[in-house]
Design a protein around this motif. Structure first.
Motif: not given
Length: 353
Positions: A176-177, A199-201, A219-222
């Motif tokens: 995770a980044v 997984v990019a955040v 990807t995860v949009n925080a």
């Protein structure tokens, strides 16, 4: 010569004429062909914790991700000549101390951070000085452009050293980044090249889209989830094996630790700003209960450049994919200021001086 110089913390850099550098006995002067504009420059410009006691005076020159051509050589230099194309580690090392002899030149006992110490003017200038040149001047292989080399500066090298040497990333691992600026995008690209599932955040869709282009499988949009660690844990079916804080704020650091699976590793690359004051409270009991590791990384040992060059040569890495734009020296103040609100994407590089 022309340079973009410091005028005060938070005040715009000024492009003006400054004195020419001269080499000391062990040093060389390099004519700058390209230099990245890095968030570490921003931290120093703001006077954030790691640099608050450095005492930068008006006229200091930042810039620590350069590549260029040697134009003047000190009397004691043996392996570098005028006309050589070189890059320079931002942690300048003497090459002889106990740390250097143990392959830890990024932690040299006498290290001087190029552009990030008053005694070492950097490369937001037409020319800059490199001490201990026999050790610090890295000859560029044929085919690597100055802009490509600038893209391999502080952010890419710190990510590479962190993921390859400091963390234990294996093929098929979940990485995770957190934070997809220059450091984070470099980490995404490198982790993908190592065979990890990334997984990019981030808060910005544009940066997450670029992360996906660089190899992120999720990807995860925080800004769109209530609980970032829970979102990452769900995507990775139990948590990340390695998680990277590529930004350095309290929220990303804690999110990174909390999204790890048992015996996972947190890799800290991002440096804190004045809001954190150099310290972040962590979920210590969770770290004990899950046997988590907290690992720091800074720069990269000088001898490890060849590892990156081989991966570039074989098409595994492409630092130019993270270079978002090339600009003139006059735009350095504008782009440094844009980092305040995270308005830059990828790595901007100065290539007109």
């Amino acid at each position: 010569m022309r340079a973009a110089v410091f005028t005060g913390h938070g005040e715009p850099l000024a492009v003006r004429e400054v004195d020419e550098p001269e080499p000391d006995e062990t040093g060389v002067v390099v004519e700058t062909e390209a230099c990245g504009i890095c968030r570490s420059d921003w931290h120093a410009w703001q006077g954030d914790p790691l640099w608050e006691s450095r005492g930068f005076s008006e006229g200091h020159v930042f810039g620590h991700e350069p590549a260029g051509v040697v134009v003047d050589v000190g009397d004691e230099v043996e392996t570098v000549r005028e006309g050589d194309r070189v890059a320079v580690p931002f942690n300048l090392a003497d090459g002889t101390c106990p740390s250097c002899r143990r392959d830890m030149s990024n932690l040299c006992d006498e290290r001087i951070p190029l552009g990030l110490a008053p005694e070492s003017p950097g490369a937001f200038a037409e020319r800059f000085h490199v001490p201990w040149a026999d050790f610090n001047a890295v000859h560029l292989p044929d085919g690597i452009s100055p802009v490509e080399m600038a893209g391999l500066g502080c952010r890419f090298m710190s990510s590479f050293h962190g993921l390859v040497d400091r963390a234990d990333v294996n093929g098929g691992d979940w990485v995770a980044v957190h934070g997809c600026g220059g450091v984070g995008l470099s980490a995404v690209h490198i982790a993908d090249a190592l065979g990890a599932n990334v997984v990019a955040v981030d808060l910005f869709d544009e940066k997450l889209s670029l992360a996906a282009d660089l190899g992120a499988v999720e990807t995860v949009n925080a800004e769109r989830v209530d609980d970032v660690p829970a979102a990452v844990t769900a995507v990775t079916d139990g948590g990340a094996d390695v998680s990277v804080d590529a930004l350095g704020i309290a929220e990303t650091c804690r999110n990174s630790v909390r999204c790890l699976r048992k015996r996972g590793q947190h890799l800290q690359i991002g440096l804190t700003s004045s809001a954190e004051g150099g310290e972040v409270a962590l979920p210590t009991d969770l770290m004990v209960a899950k046997e988590l590791q907290f690992v720091g990384t800074v720069g990269m040992p000088r001898p490890h450049y060849d590892d990156i060059f081989r991966m570039i040569d074989h098409g595994k890495l492409d630092p130019t994919a993270i270079v978002s734009e090339t600009v003139s020296l006059e735009r350095a103040p504008e782009l440094l200021d844009a980092m305040t609100d995270f308005e830059t994407t990828g790595i901007p590089v100065i290539d007109e001086f």
